[in-house]
Design an enzyme around this catalytic site. Sequence first.
Site, short mmCIF file in Angstrom:
data_model
loop_
_atom_site.label_atom_id
_atom_site.label_comp_id
_atom_site.label_asym_id
_atom_site.label_seq_id
_atom_site.Cartn_x
_atom_site.Cartn_y
_atom_site.Cartn_z
N SER A 73 0.80 -1.22 0.00
CA SER A 73 0.00 0.00 0.00
C SER A 73 0.84 1.27 0.00
CB SER A 73 -0.95 0.02 1.20
OG SER A 73 -0.25 0.25 2.41
N LYS A 77 0.66 5.00 6.71
CA LYS A 77 0.13 5.77 5.58
C LYS A 77 0.81 7.15 5.57
CE LYS A 77 -3.09 2.63 4.65
NZ LYS A 77 -2.95 1.71 3.49
#
Length: 275
Positions: A40, A101
């Site tokens: 990701s 993230k």
Amino acid sequence: MQSKNGSEWVDFGKFLIKLIIFMALLRTFFFAPFNIPSESMQPRLLIGDYLVVSKWSYGYSKNSVPFQLPIIPGRIFASDPKAGDVVVFKAPPTARDDYIKRVIGLPGDQIQMIGGILHINGTAVPKKKIADLVIPVTQNMIDASIETDSFPCFSPQYEEKLENGQSQCRYPQFEETLPNGRKYKILDVVADGRGDDSQAFIVPEGHVFLMGDNRDRSEDSRWPAVEGGAIGIVPMENLVGKAWFSVFSTDGSASWIMPWTWFSATRAERIGEGF
């Protein structure tokens, strides 16, 4: 009278207790390890990267403490992240699992995806096409694809066979520049992907809007929080720390019973990379 042998065991026990306390303090207030299990955050982070996270960057909460023991009330010595920071946090809705993230939006910001272009406060973030990301298919990518019933290169169209019989992935790569001047690379491999268009989100006070750099392989703040999936807009209290630098990286081909593979599997060029 205590025997010499018994005294040594007592001293050793005291040493172990001190060591455990020291490590707990270090883990709580200064540093934490983190390893990358998914794609990701490509291209910056690959499966098999190991990082050090600075715990002091955003203050402390129960999420800073091992086992989330409720010994810290609220969030103390708090400091807000900056747009572009790469952060480790406890993922909503359960706050049990650590995710990583990039910070895209801060309190009061309006965030929206329109046609694959990130917009912040109504202005399109510059997105420039750069050279493709080319990475070899490694064992840990193969293992991850088996677990998720997918392909090592996301889709067969991105996999290239080499003359030596091995394969590599080639992905379209872009550079984004945030309003504060922070630049970073992203992947956008699916035209009209499900996250390429979104509603306009207003980031609430005390929260951050987080996205993965691999836009088509990241479950992030673009969707409501679901256990094991998307995270929604994340409370700052969930922040664990800021990604600091890479301390190790492996392609997943090592075997514990074959020590020489510990070295051949190491991606030494990725060690020491900062954020």
